[in-house]
Design a protein around this motif. Structure first.
Motif, PDB file in Angstrom:
ATOM      1  N   SER A  51      94.587  36.417  -3.913  1.00 34.68           N
ATOM      2  CA  SER A  51      93.320  36.450  -3.174  1.00 34.68           C
ATOM      3  C   SER A  51      92.597  37.772  -3.377  1.00 34.68           C
ATOM      4  CB  SER A  51      93.567  36.232  -1.679  1.00 34.68           C
ATOM      5  OG  SER A  51      94.073  34.939  -1.421  1.00 34.68           O
ATOM      6  N   ARG A 102      92.237  31.246  -0.033  1.00 36.70           N
ATOM      7  CA  ARG A 102      93.445  31.056   0.776  1.00 36.70           C
ATOM      8  C   ARG A 102      94.716  31.162  -0.074  1.00 36.70           C
ATOM      9  NH1 ARG A 102      93.240  25.858   4.447  1.00 36.70           N
ATOM     10  NH2 ARG A 102      95.284  26.762   4.902  1.00 36.70           N
ATOM     11  N   SER A 138      97.676  33.011   1.676  1.00 35.54           N
ATOM     12  CA  SER A 138      98.277  32.324   2.813  1.00 35.54           C
ATOM     13  C   SER A 138      99.021  31.062   2.401  1.00 35.54           C
ATOM     14  CB  SER A 138      97.201  31.974   3.849  1.00 35.54           C
ATOM     15  OG  SER A 138      96.203  31.140   3.285  1.00 35.54           O
TER      16      SER A 138
END
Length: 265
Positions: free
Chosen positions: A193, A209, A212
């Motif tokens: 990211s 994302r 995550s």
């Protein structure tokens, strides 16, 4: 507008294929040098193709937010790609914004596994994963106690859908297998990211994302692919030396090694 079924193209191809992702390392890839080989563009990586004047064999997009955030890039793909593989939501959202956008184009519905018409699940994740264990076209983890493992998998037959893994290049590998390619070279598979995408910078960048989702979905899916799918008959290589993905899962190669592999094919 006619939307085709990918079953029409199953095992219609062979040999080598490039999948161009959007990590920053893709910006340094000499696209024209390898443009004689078929390529799949995903999401914003189409910019590399339009800048180079190269037509991708397939353009793949399964993220409906991309229609909202990067409509101009999506339209570049619609106008230039030989074939389009789009999720139902992408098709719906695009037509709502540009009603005639897909007229006359070669479009194929790109549907996730375990989905009825649209996006409604046919079975719970656990029940689907249990059923998939008996299907030779699908590889899938299974857990009675955790939900996430039941979403980890790989599809060899996209008539039955694809596993998302939260990053579109992985869907591209499943498309490559379905089409019949036997060797896949991944470009721009940086999976960070913070590193961003090669085609956007600063305040114009859309949040990612990747960080995550990496441990829960991205890494487990690529690991499953490495353990159950790749081998002598289907190989995947990573041209991003700085990729977060371990080379024990997807081997990393440089351009010299790439040229040697291509010369031997």
């Amino acid at each position: 507008m006619r939307v085709g079924n990918l079953a029409e193209l199953r095992n219609s191809c062979s040999g080598d294929l490039f999948i161009i992702a959007s990590g920053p390392s893709a910006g340094g890839f000499p696209l024209q040098r390898y443009s004689h080989l078929p390529m799949i563009a995903v999401n914003g990586s189409i910019r590399l193709f339009t800048d180079a004047g190269v037509t991708p064999y397939f353009y793949l997009c399964d993220d409906s937010s991309f229609v909202r955030n990067r409509l101009s890039l999506l339209m570049e793909a619609v106008e230039s790609a030989q074939h389009l593989a789009l999720s139902p939501r992408v098709i719906k959202n695009l037509i709502e914004r540009v009603p005639n956008a897909l007229d006359g184009r070669s479009i194929f519905r790109f549907q996730r596994v375990n989905r009825l018409a649209g996006e409604q699940a046919a079975f719970s994740d656990r029940r689907f994963a249990w059923r998939a264990r008996r299907d030779r076209d699908l590889e899938c983890q299974f857990s009675l106690f955790q939900q996430k493992p039941n979403r980890i998998g790989f599809s060899r037959n996209l008539e039955k859908g694809y596993f998302s893994n939260r990053t579109v290049p992985y869907a591209g590998v499943q498309l490559a297998y379905h089409l019949g390619f036997t060797r896949v070279f991944m470009v721009g598979l940086d999976l960070s990211s913070s590193a961003g995408r090669f085609y956007e910078q600063g305040k114009d960048a859309v949040p990612s994302r990747l960080d995550s989702d990496y441990e829960d979905y991205i890494l487990p899916c690529f690991r499953l692919m490495s353990e159950r799918v790749t081998g002598s008959k289907f190989q995947v290589f990573n041209l991003s030396s700085g990729s977060r993905l371990p080379e024990t899962i997807v081997p990393k190669i440089d351009f010299n090694e790439l040229d040697q592999l291509l010369a031997c094919s």
